[in-house]
Scaffold this motif. Structure first.
Motif, PDB file in Angstrom:
ATOM      1  N   CYS A  62      -0.135   3.311   2.348  1.00 32.36           N
ATOM      2  CA  CYS A  62       1.254   3.770   2.242  1.00 32.36           C
ATOM      3  C   CYS A  62       1.486   5.083   2.981  1.00 32.36           C
ATOM      4  CB  CYS A  62       1.671   3.901   0.782  1.00 32.36           C
ATOM      5  SG  CYS A  62       1.852   2.308  -0.057  1.00 32.36           S
ATOM      6  N   LYS A  63       0.535   5.965   2.936  1.00 27.35           N
ATOM      7  CA  LYS A  63       0.666   7.249   3.635  1.00 27.35           C
ATOM      8  C   LYS A  63       0.590   7.077   5.148  1.00 27.35           C
ATOM      9  CE  LYS A  63      -1.033  10.031  -0.134  1.00 27.35           C
ATOM     10  NZ  LYS A  63      -2.246  10.469  -0.812  1.00 27.35           N
ATOM     11  N   ALA A  64      -0.032   6.011   5.607  1.00 27.30           N
ATOM     12  CA  ALA A  64      -0.267   5.815   7.035  1.00 27.30           C
ATOM     13  C   ALA A  64       0.898   5.157   7.768  1.00 27.30           C
ATOM     14  CB  ALA A  64      -1.524   4.983   7.240  1.00 27.30           C
ATOM     15  N   VAL A  65       1.799   4.489   7.026  1.00 25.18           N
ATOM     16  CA  VAL A  65       2.888   3.750   7.669  1.00 25.18           C
ATOM     17  C   VAL A  65       4.231   4.160   7.082  1.00 25.18           C
ATOM     18  CG1 VAL A  65       1.419   1.751   8.227  1.00 25.18           C
ATOM     19  CG2 VAL A  65       2.683   1.792   6.060  1.00 25.18           C
ATOM     20  N   SER A  66       5.291   3.850   7.828  1.00 25.00           N
ATOM     21  CA  SER A  66       6.634   4.169   7.343  1.00 25.00           C
ATOM     22  C   SER A  66       7.381   2.928   6.866  1.00 25.00           C
ATOM     23  CB  SER A  66       7.438   4.872   8.448  1.00 25.00           C
ATOM     24  OG  SER A  66       7.563   4.035   9.574  1.00 25.00           O
ATOM     25  N   ILE A  67       6.775   1.752   6.987  1.00 20.21           N
ATOM     26  CA  ILE A  67       7.398   0.510   6.515  1.00 20.21           C
ATOM     27  C   ILE A  67       6.989   0.255   5.071  1.00 20.21           C
ATOM     28  CG2 ILE A  67       7.625  -0.522   8.805  1.00 20.21           C
ATOM     29  CD1 ILE A  67       5.059  -2.097   8.294  1.00 20.21           C
ATOM     30  N   PRO A  68       7.760  -0.555   4.343  1.00 23.61           N
ATOM     31  CA  PRO A  68       7.420  -0.853   2.948  1.00 23.61           C
ATOM     32  C   PRO A  68       6.073  -1.564   2.817  1.00 23.61           C
ATOM     33  CG  PRO A  68       9.672  -1.537   3.441  1.00 23.61           C
ATOM     34  CD  PRO A  68       9.023  -1.183   4.742  1.00 23.61           C
ATOM     35  N   VAL A  69       5.362  -1.223   1.762  1.00 14.95           N
ATOM     36  CA  VAL A  69       4.089  -1.864   1.437  1.00 14.95           C
ATOM     37  C   VAL A  69       4.221  -2.493   0.053  1.00 14.95           C
ATOM     38  CG1 VAL A  69       1.620  -1.501   0.979  1.00 14.95           C
ATOM     39  CG2 VAL A  69       2.762  -0.232   2.821  1.00 14.95           C
ATOM     40  N   VAL A  70       3.953  -3.796  -0.015  1.00 17.64           N
ATOM     41  CA  VAL A  70       3.971  -4.527  -1.283  1.00 17.64           C
ATOM     42  C   VAL A  70       2.521  -4.662  -1.738  1.00 17.64           C
ATOM     43  CG1 VAL A  70       4.560  -6.689  -2.436  1.00 17.64           C
ATOM     44  CG2 VAL A  70       6.045  -5.790  -0.622  1.00 17.64           C
ATOM     45  N   ALA A  71       2.211  -4.136  -2.908  1.00 14.90           N
ATOM     46  CA  ALA A  71       0.845  -4.164  -3.432  1.00 14.90           C
ATOM     47  C   ALA A  71       0.612  -5.428  -4.252  1.00 14.90           C
ATOM     48  CB  ALA A  71       0.591  -2.937  -4.303  1.00 14.90           C
ATOM     49  N   ALA A  72      -0.558  -6.011  -4.082  1.00 17.07           N
ATOM     50  CA  ALA A  72      -0.941  -7.202  -4.843  1.00 17.07           C
ATOM     51  C   ALA A  72      -2.414  -7.119  -5.202  1.00 17.07           C
ATOM     52  CB  ALA A  72      -0.684  -8.463  -4.014  1.00 17.07           C
ATOM     53  N   GLY A  73      -2.757  -7.766  -6.311  1.00 17.78           N
ATOM     54  CA  GLY A  73      -4.158  -7.872  -6.690  1.00 17.78           C
ATOM     55  C   GLY A  73      -4.577  -6.974  -7.823  1.00 17.78           C
ATOM     56  N   GLY A  74      -4.546  -7.494  -9.060  1.00 12.73           N
ATOM     57  CA  GLY A  74      -5.151  -6.776 -10.165  1.00 12.73           C
ATOM     58  C   GLY A  74      -4.273  -6.384 -11.336  1.00 12.73           C
ATOM     59  N   ALA A  75      -2.961  -6.526 -11.237  1.00 10.69           N
ATOM     60  CA  ALA A  75      -2.082  -6.047 -12.311  1.00 10.69           C
ATOM     61  C   ALA A  75      -2.293  -6.813 -13.608  1.00 10.69           C
ATOM     62  CB  ALA A  75      -0.626  -6.171 -11.901  1.00 10.69           C
ATOM     63  N   ALA A  76      -2.258  -6.071 -14.718  1.00  9.30           N
ATOM     64  CA  ALA A  76      -2.388  -6.683 -16.042  1.00  9.30           C
ATOM     65  C   ALA A  76      -1.341  -6.162 -17.020  1.00  9.30           C
ATOM     66  CB  ALA A  76      -3.774  -6.441 -16.619  1.00  9.30           C
ATOM     67  N   ASP A 114     -10.490  -8.583  -3.684  1.00  8.53           N
ATOM     68  CA  ASP A 114     -11.579  -8.454  -4.656  1.00  8.53           C
ATOM     69  C   ASP A 114     -11.050  -8.206  -6.070  1.00  8.53           C
ATOM     70  OD1 ASP A 114     -10.728  -5.901  -3.789  1.00  8.53           O
ATOM     71  OD2 ASP A 114     -12.636  -4.997  -4.355  1.00  8.53           O
ATOM     72  N   ARG A 115      -9.782  -7.834  -6.190  1.00 14.30           N
ATOM     73  CA  ARG A 115      -9.170  -7.614  -7.507  1.00 14.30           C
ATOM     74  C   ARG A 115      -8.193  -8.719  -7.889  1.00 14.30           C
ATOM     75  NH1 ARG A 115      -8.798  -1.667  -9.301  1.00 14.30           N
ATOM     76  NH2 ARG A 115     -10.420  -0.733  -8.036  1.00 14.30           N
ATOM     77  N   ASP A 116      -7.852  -9.570  -6.941  1.00 11.19           N
ATOM     78  CA  ASP A 116      -6.845 -10.604  -7.177  1.00 11.19           C
ATOM     79  C   ASP A 116      -7.258 -11.492  -8.342  1.00 11.19           C
ATOM     80  OD1 ASP A 116      -4.432 -11.772  -6.650  1.00 11.19           O
ATOM     81  OD2 ASP A 116      -5.189 -13.072  -5.068  1.00 11.19           O
ATOM     82  N   GLY A 117      -6.396 -11.568  -9.349  1.00 15.04           N
ATOM     83  CA  GLY A 117      -6.648 -12.393 -10.524  1.00 15.04           C
ATOM     84  C   GLY A 117      -7.565 -11.768 -11.564  1.00 15.04           C
ATOM     85  N   THR A 118      -8.098 -10.582 -11.299  1.00 16.73           N
ATOM     86  CA  THR A 118      -9.034  -9.958 -12.239  1.00 16.73           C
ATOM     87  C   THR A 118      -8.330  -9.249 -13.390  1.00 16.73           C
ATOM     88  OG1 THR A 118      -9.126  -7.827 -11.089  1.00 16.73           O
ATOM     89  CG2 THR A 118     -10.706  -9.540 -10.391  1.00 16.73           C
ATOM     90  N   MET A 119      -7.083  -8.848 -13.169  1.00 18.11           N
ATOM     91  CA  MET A 119      -6.318  -8.094 -14.153  1.00 18.11           C
ATOM     92  C   MET A 119      -7.028  -6.796 -14.543  1.00 18.11           C
ATOM     93  SD  MET A 119      -4.809 -11.326 -16.302  1.00 18.11           S
ATOM     94  CE  MET A 119      -3.537 -10.382 -17.126  1.00 18.11           C
ATOM     95  N   GLU A 120      -7.618  -6.139 -13.549  1.00 18.90           N
ATOM     96  CA  GLU A 120      -8.318  -4.869 -13.751  1.00 18.90           C
ATOM     97  C   GLU A 120      -7.569  -3.694 -13.145  1.00 18.90           C
ATOM     98  OE1 GLU A 120     -12.269  -5.390 -12.234  1.00 18.90           O
ATOM     99  OE2 GLU A 120     -12.793  -6.845 -13.779  1.00 18.90           O
TER     100      GLU A 120
END
Length: 101
Positions: A57-71, A40-46
């Motif tokens: 991230c708190k729920a797992v011990s493996i790496p999480v790559v975040a996507a969607g929304g960076a500006a 819902d944030r992908d491409g919004t730059m919000e």
């Protein structure tokens, strides 16, 4: 904010599963990392969905790559601060009129 749900097939199919529970399940099945895309944030730059990133991230011990929304660079810092091990920021780099700093 509404209730989170996992979507697959390019966002066209709702699995009706909580992302935190799903992340735990795929980790148990042997996933080495998770690409977490708030569609819902992908491409919004919000900005990234920091609540979602933090919960997963708190729920797992493996790496999480975040996507969607960076500006802007602070968006990257905020997502890393929420626990993301890696960051995707396609729109931030594609749109030339964006000021990164």
């Amino acid at each position: 904010m509404g209730k989170y749900s996992v979507h697959v097939a390019g966002g066209t199919r709702d699995l009706k599963r909580d992302p935190v529970e799903y992340a735990r399940a795929v980790e148990q099945l042997g996933a080495g990392e998770i690409l977490l895309n708030a569609i819902d944030r992908d491409g919004t730059m919000e900005g990234y969905d920091l609540e979602l990133i933090g919960r997963v991230c708190k729920a797992v011990s493996i790496p999480v790559v975040a996507a969607g929304g960076a500006a802007h660079l602070p968006d990257l810092r905020n997502a890393a601060g929420a626990g993301a091990s890696g960051l995707a920021a396609g729109s931030m780099f594609v749109f030339q009129n964006t000021v990164l700093f």
